[in-house]
Design an enzyme around this catalytic site. Sequence first.
Site, PDB file in Angstrom:
ATOM      1  N   TYR A  98      12.804  19.268   1.546  1.00  0.00           N
ATOM      2  CA  TYR A  98      12.026  18.496   0.561  1.00  0.00           C
ATOM      3  C   TYR A  98      12.464  18.820  -0.875  1.00  0.00           C
ATOM      4  O   TYR A  98      12.707  17.908  -1.676  1.00  0.00           O
ATOM      5  CB  TYR A  98      10.544  18.822   0.759  1.00  0.00           C
ATOM      6  CG  TYR A  98       9.589  18.068  -0.123  1.00  0.00           C
ATOM      7  CD1 TYR A  98       9.247  16.750   0.165  1.00  0.00           C
ATOM      8  CD2 TYR A  98       8.998  18.669  -1.234  1.00  0.00           C
ATOM      9  CE1 TYR A  98       8.344  16.054  -0.631  1.00  0.00           C
ATOM     10  CE2 TYR A  98       8.102  17.986  -2.029  1.00  0.00           C
ATOM     11  CZ  TYR A  98       7.775  16.679  -1.732  1.00  0.00           C
ATOM     12  OH  TYR A  98       6.885  15.993  -2.522  1.00  0.00           O
TER      13      TYR A  98
ATOM     14  N   SER B 260       1.174   1.814  -0.158  1.00  0.00           N
ATOM     15  CA  SER B 260      -0.067   1.408   0.525  1.00  0.00           C
ATOM     16  C   SER B 260      -1.136   2.489   0.531  1.00  0.00           C
ATOM     17  O   SER B 260      -2.302   2.198   0.771  1.00  0.00           O
ATOM     18  CB  SER B 260       0.223   0.894   1.938  1.00  0.00           C
ATOM     19  OG  SER B 260       0.750   1.895   2.723  1.00  0.00           O
ATOM     20  N   ARG B 261      -0.756   3.739   0.251  1.00  0.00           N
ATOM     21  CA  ARG B 261      -1.788   4.790   0.216  1.00  0.00           C
ATOM     22  C   ARG B 261      -1.380   5.895  -0.777  1.00  0.00           C
ATOM     23  O   ARG B 261      -0.261   5.881  -1.315  1.00  0.00           O
ATOM     24  CB  ARG B 261      -2.016   5.376   1.604  1.00  0.00           C
ATOM     25  CG  ARG B 261      -0.888   6.263   2.082  1.00  0.00           C
ATOM     26  CD  ARG B 261      -1.212   6.936   3.392  1.00  0.00           C
ATOM     27  NE  ARG B 261      -0.373   8.107   3.572  1.00  0.00           N
ATOM     28  CZ  ARG B 261      -0.195   8.751   4.705  1.00  0.00           C
ATOM     29  NH1 ARG B 261      -0.825   8.360   5.784  1.00  0.00           N
ATOM     30  NH2 ARG B 261       0.581   9.814   4.773  1.00  0.00           N
TER      31      ARG B 261
ATOM     32  N   VAL C  52      12.496   2.422   3.510  1.00  0.00           N
ATOM     33  CA  VAL C  52      13.350   2.419   2.313  1.00  0.00           C
ATOM     34  C   VAL C  52      14.731   3.018   2.573  1.00  0.00           C
ATOM     35  O   VAL C  52      15.659   2.784   1.800  1.00  0.00           O
ATOM     36  CB  VAL C  52      12.702   3.169   1.116  1.00  0.00           C
ATOM     37  CG1 VAL C  52      11.483   2.433   0.600  1.00  0.00           C
ATOM     38  CG2 VAL C  52      12.373   4.614   1.470  1.00  0.00           C
TER      39      VAL C  52
HETATM   40  P1  NAD Z   1       1.396  10.034   1.305  1.00  0.00           P
HETATM   41  O1  NAD Z   1       1.974  10.578   2.567  1.00  0.00           O
HETATM   42  O2  NAD Z   1      -0.074   9.953   1.147  1.00  0.00           O
HETATM   43  O3  NAD Z   1       1.995   8.569   1.025  1.00  0.00           O
HETATM   44  C1  NAD Z   1       3.358   8.300   1.168  1.00  0.00           C
HETATM   45  C2  NAD Z   1       3.536   6.816   1.468  1.00  0.00           C
HETATM   46  O4  NAD Z   1       4.935   6.570   1.592  1.00  0.00           O
HETATM   47  C3  NAD Z   1       2.894   6.400   2.803  1.00  0.00           C
HETATM   48  O5  NAD Z   1       2.196   5.180   2.627  1.00  0.00           O
HETATM   49  C4  NAD Z   1       4.077   6.246   3.743  1.00  0.00           C
HETATM   50  O6  NAD Z   1       3.874   5.284   4.770  1.00  0.00           O
HETATM   51  C5  NAD Z   1       5.169   5.800   2.766  1.00  0.00           C
HETATM   52  N1  NAD Z   1       6.509   6.103   3.262  1.00  0.00           N
HETATM   53  C6  NAD Z   1       6.995   7.305   3.678  1.00  0.00           C
HETATM   54  N2  NAD Z   1       8.248   7.171   4.082  1.00  0.00           N
HETATM   55  C7  NAD Z   1       8.592   5.866   3.911  1.00  0.00           C
HETATM   56  C8  NAD Z   1       9.771   5.125   4.162  1.00  0.00           C
HETATM   57  N3  NAD Z   1      10.858   5.679   4.700  1.00  0.00           N
HETATM   58  N4  NAD Z   1       9.776   3.805   3.853  1.00  0.00           N
HETATM   59  C9  NAD Z   1       8.683   3.208   3.349  1.00  0.00           C
HETATM   60  N5  NAD Z   1       7.528   3.864   3.103  1.00  0.00           N
HETATM   61  C10 NAD Z   1       7.487   5.173   3.385  1.00  0.00           C
HETATM   62  O7  NAD Z   1       2.058  10.916   0.166  1.00  0.00           O
HETATM   63  P2  NAD Z   1       1.670  11.092  -1.380  1.00  0.00           P
HETATM   64  O8  NAD Z   1       1.099  12.431  -1.536  1.00  0.00           O
HETATM   65  O9  NAD Z   1       0.978   9.905  -1.901  1.00  0.00           O
HETATM   66  O10 NAD Z   1       3.156  11.180  -1.987  1.00  0.00           O
HETATM   67  C11 NAD Z   1       3.781  10.119  -2.690  1.00  0.00           C
HETATM   68  C12 NAD Z   1       5.047  10.660  -3.342  1.00  0.00           C
HETATM   69  O11 NAD Z   1       4.712  11.716  -4.249  1.00  0.00           O
HETATM   70  C13 NAD Z   1       6.042  11.262  -2.339  1.00  0.00           C
HETATM   71  O12 NAD Z   1       7.353  10.964  -2.725  1.00  0.00           O
HETATM   72  C14 NAD Z   1       5.791  12.738  -2.470  1.00  0.00           C
HETATM   73  O13 NAD Z   1       6.920  13.511  -2.109  1.00  0.00           O
HETATM   74  C15 NAD Z   1       5.486  12.855  -3.953  1.00  0.00           C
HETATM   75  N6  NAD Z   1       4.755  14.064  -4.304  1.00  0.00           N
HETATM   76  C16 NAD Z   1       3.510  14.303  -3.772  1.00  0.00           C
HETATM   77  C17 NAD Z   1       2.850  15.477  -4.105  1.00  0.00           C
HETATM   78  C18 NAD Z   1       1.487  15.810  -3.573  1.00  0.00           C
HETATM   79  O14 NAD Z   1       1.011  16.923  -3.859  1.00  0.00           O
HETATM   80  N7  NAD Z   1       0.824  14.927  -2.848  1.00  0.00           N
HETATM   81  C19 NAD Z   1       3.461  16.395  -4.967  1.00  0.00           C
HETATM   82  C20 NAD Z   1       4.730  16.118  -5.476  1.00  0.00           C
HETATM   83  C21 NAD Z   1       5.366  14.944  -5.141  1.00  0.00           C
END
Ligand code: NAD
Length: 250
Positions: free
Chosen positions: A158, A16-17, A67
């Site tokens: 993490y 969703s985001r 999840v």
């Molecule tokens: P974000 O926090 O903006 O979005 C994460 C989304 O996952 C949110 O909508 C949240 O509600 C949902 N979510 C979290 N836990 C959940 C659960 N238990 N069940 C269902 N939904 C759940 O984060 P993002 O930056 O968009 O990250 C997305 C993915 O990319 C993550 O797995 C994160 O670890 C990975 N990631 C992000 C970065 C970064 O720099 N932003 C770097 C490496 C990896």
Amino acid sequence: MGDLLKDKRALITGGSRGIGKSIALAFAGEGAQVAIADYGDEAVAAETVEELKALGSYAAFALKGDVSDPEFAKVAAIHMKDIFGRCDVLVNNAGITDDGLLLRMTPESFERVLRINLTGAFLMTKEISALMMKQKRGGIVNMSSVAGVKGNAGQANYSSSKAGLIGLTLTTAKELGSRGITANAIAPGFIDTAMTQALNDRQREASIAAIPLGRPGTPEDIANLAVFLASDRASYITGQVICVDGGMII
Ligand code: NAD
């Protein structure tokens, strides 16, 4: 806009985001029908669903749930079958951080991050791959991290979860390859989303200083690779971990 994913049915967790939303929109823009699964604000998810429909994913829907709940993973698979008839692509993107130095990290924090980031992907893969096996095709994309490849101070929970996701990806690729299912991982570096906006200025500056390309990535940088990995053009690629990080890993 194109047709790289024409008629594919995709489920994106955490869609969703942030990065997940960007992947969902990119998939819809390439002709996929997209569902998102997220435990966040329902209004935010509903807005994303409207954007997906506007891009041509007329049957887009959102499922609210966690999840890491085995029952939710089962419900998600049932919805994919009932509404879309199948699931061609699963993106295990939902993830959280709960940073802190190792010596101060509580077992609860460690286990919670593992449960959502790693067990959640395992549960979704288990339920959705059962659908894919019947179809004898499918693609799974797991959202790991550079922190899972090389570790990161302050992120024992993490980085362990993201390293574990790489193990899950490799095993999934080996176990399900004979059923026509691919599994790959994307390891983003520092991407501008709510997750990284929570860092303080000093942490942000240190992260950006470690990027040869000199800028944070965008969610679209990640979505571009996710589209390719989900497409038939990547049908002979499996068990790979691809960093999208502006060179941070080198
Ligand atoms: P974000 O926090 O903006 O979005 C994460 C989304 O996952 C949110 O909508 C949240 O509600 C949902 N979510 C979290 N836990 C959940 C659960 N238990 N069940 C269902 N939904 C759940 O984060 P993002 O930056 O968009 O990250 C997305 C993915 O990319 C993550 O797995 C994160 O670890 C990975 N990631 C992000 C970065 C970064 O720099 N932003 C770097 C490496 C990896």
